[in-house]
Write an enzyme that holds these catalytic residues in place. Structure first.
Site, short mmCIF file in Angstrom:
data_model
loop_
_atom_site.label_atom_id
_atom_site.label_comp_id
_atom_site.label_asym_id
_atom_site.label_seq_id
_atom_site.Cartn_x
_atom_site.Cartn_y
_atom_site.Cartn_z
N GLU B 42 0.85 -1.19 0.00
CA GLU B 42 0.00 0.00 0.00
C GLU B 42 0.88 1.24 0.00
OE1 GLU B 42 -3.15 1.11 -0.20
OE2 GLU B 42 -2.43 3.11 0.37
N GLN B 43 0.54 2.21 -0.85
CA GLN B 43 1.40 3.39 -0.93
C GLN B 43 1.35 4.27 0.31
OE1 GLN B 43 0.29 5.99 -4.14
NE2 GLN B 43 -1.88 6.05 -3.59
N ARG B 118 -15.42 4.36 5.65
CA ARG B 118 -14.37 3.58 4.98
C ARG B 118 -13.25 3.19 5.93
NH1 ARG B 118 -13.58 3.35 -0.69
NH2 ARG B 118 -15.38 4.19 -1.78
N TYR B 224 -26.60 8.88 3.45
CA TYR B 224 -27.04 7.78 4.30
C TYR B 224 -26.29 7.91 5.61
CZ TYR B 224 -22.89 5.84 1.99
OH TYR B 224 -21.63 5.67 1.46
N ASP B 304 -11.78 -1.05 -9.09
CA ASP B 304 -11.77 0.20 -9.84
C ASP B 304 -10.68 0.23 -10.91
OD1 ASP B 304 -13.91 1.26 -8.52
OD2 ASP B 304 -12.75 2.59 -7.22
#
Lengths: 90, 417
Positions: B42-43, B118, B224, B304
């Site tokens: 992961e960067q 998230r 939401y 993505d």
């Protein structure tokens, strides 16, 4: 230009389109003729997209959304796919 | 010839996952569930997701349940009461469907619908994975193919060799440039303001615990609730501007009055939300054009990176999770010295589905932004059929799809080791 070869490609592409429409969308293959209107096949756009993706895989070329959504007849779809078919005749 | 999982005398495959987001972490967990070890690069130096949330629908929560993570998720999630569509000026309901109410959503789809921050999702996934296989501060700068191995070069100077590389590195994927050799991102002509606001700062908001679309001319706002007790509201306010995205990255600073001014005349709840967030940042909505191939040699992309889509069906994270489970199952049966058939199967299983959601999200964008008039009235009649028109997105069960092509489901929860 070898017209006979072009004709053969056209018929092969049309045959592939008919087979794909039949297997994915349940369309009677006999109905699949060049001047048949896509709207008359009464396929919803998501099923049509499944047909498009299957044809993309079969022919190895992309059919962008803004192109297939403007096709009005089977012939338009076949013409697009023929770009790939013609490339294979030499 | 030996399958990855059972390859005792074959060289064990070194699997590198680029990207420690939702797709990459889920893939590492799904692989481990099948007894396969991988490393995630992961960067970011820390797993700190920027302030944003995600809605998890049944097509991914049923998979996360199979990983044994449902209880942990439930503790930090809010299940929306209803899905409600409204216009932009008043709070009349155009259409509404029960979600948590009467347990309607779970009864129909067999798994819950969750609003979640998230950061919470990433924390649950990464703690299930553990620290051993997660390498932070690794920004990929280059991939080099050397015979049967791939060298991954990172910005911190490290070079790692792998036999299989999976790009789960998002819309602006570095790994995808290796696969396609082209620039595949497409700016949509739309962008969004976003934020997370405590519910008690939204006195005008009707149904604060519902998932709601407010639809108006050239714009819409979706929100939401998130948190274990629905204490905050996550919103996403989309505008049809700028025509061309000029910035390098996906975020542009705007004058502080721009977000509220963009929604002048809208319902007070919309204004309250945007004003309370006080976030003068505009996020580009950028997609990945449909691709013909998601792999090259020993490198494959998912999520993505492969099919970045507009968020209007809330399916970016959900389809990444589906991808992760599909790829893990297919890799478990892969031959170590011939990966392409597995990559091809992965693509065959996933490309039509994600292409359909990409397309439908694109069409939905313009439907949400119609000016008042006959077209908007037709749209309103259409949203009244939402569950029938879009149930297929939430119905999907990737394990069932895998079984149709002969893959056995994974058995033990991955989060228990």
């Amino acid at each position: 230009v070898n017209l006979e070869a072009l004709d053969m490609v056209h018929n092969e592409v049309l045959g592939d389109v008919a087979t794909t429409l039949a297997s994915i969308a349940g369309v009677d293959a006999a109905q699949v003729t060049p001047d048949k209107s896509l709207a008359d096949l009464d396929i919803d756009s998501m099923t049509m997209l499944e047909v498009i993706v299957a044809l993309e895989d079969r022919f190895g070329l992309l059919i962008p959304d803004d192109e297939w959504s403007r096709f009005s007849t089977i012939g338009d779809l076949v013409a697009h796919l023929q770009q790939a078919g013609v490339g294979t005749i030499s | 010839m030996s399958a990855i999982k059972t390859g005792s005398n074959a060289k064990k495959l070194r699997i590198a996952i680029v990207g420690g987001g939702i797709g990459g972490l889920t893939l590492a967990l799904a692989l481990r569930q099948r007894g396969i070890v991988s490393d995630v690069y992961e960067q970011a130096p820390e797993l700190t997701e920027i302030g944003a949330a995600v809605a998890l629908s049944a097509n991914s929560t049923r998979e996360l349940d199979r990983l044994g993570l449902l209880d942990q998720l439930t503790a930090v999630c809010t299940e929306p009461t209803e899905l409600i569509y409204r216009g932009w000026r008043d709070d009349r309901r155009i259409a509404a469907f029960p979600v948590r109410t009467d347990d309607a959503y779970r009864k129909r789809f067999g798994a819950p619908y969750f609003g979640i921050h998230r950061a919470d999702l990433q924390r649950i996934l990464s703690s299930a994975l553990g620290v051993a296989g997660l390498h932070l501060g690794h920004r990929l700068t280059n991939l080099v193919e050397q015979g049967d191995t791939i060298s991954l070069e990172f910005g911190n100077g490290r070079v790692v060799e792998a036999d299989l590389v999976i790009g789960a590195d998002g819309v602006r994927s570095m790994v995808r440039t290796f696969v396609t050799g082209s620039e595949d991102t497409v700016y949509s002509g739309t962008s969004a303001f976003r934020g997370i606001v405590p519910v008690d700062r939204l006195p005008s908001l009707p149904d604060p615990h519902a998932i709601q679309f407010w639809m108006g001319p050239n714009a819409h706002l979706l929100h939401y609730a998130i948190g274990g007790h629905g204490e905050s509201v996550n919103f996403f306010a989309v505008v049809e501007t700028p025509k061309i995205w000029m910035q390098d990255g996906s975020i542009a600073e705007v004058h502080e009055e721009v977000p509220v001014a963009s929604f002048r005349g809208w319902h007070p709840a919309v204004i309250e939300m945007i004003a309370a967030a006080a976030s003068p940042l505009l996020w580009s909505l950028t997609t990945v054009r449909p691709l013909l191939r998601w792999y090259r040699g020993r490198v494959v992309i998912l999520g993505d990176a492969a099919h970045g889509m507009l968020p209007h069906h809330g399916q970016g994270a959900n389809t990444s999770i589906e991808d992760a489970f599909a790829l893990a199952a297919l890799l478990a049966n892969a031959e170590t010295n011939d990966l392409e058939p597995s990559f091809a199967e992965f693509q065959a299983l996933r490309r039509a589905r994600t292409r359909k959601i990409q397309r439908s999200s694109w069409v939905t964008s313009s439907l949400l932004h119609l000016p008042d008039g006959p077209a908007a009235e037709m749209r309103n009649a259409k949203v009244a059929r939402f569950p029938d028109d879009f149930g297929w997105i939430h119905d999907y069960d990737v394990q069932q799809e895998l079984q149709k092509i002969g893959c056995t489901p994974a058995t033990s929860p991955a989060g228990t080791k």
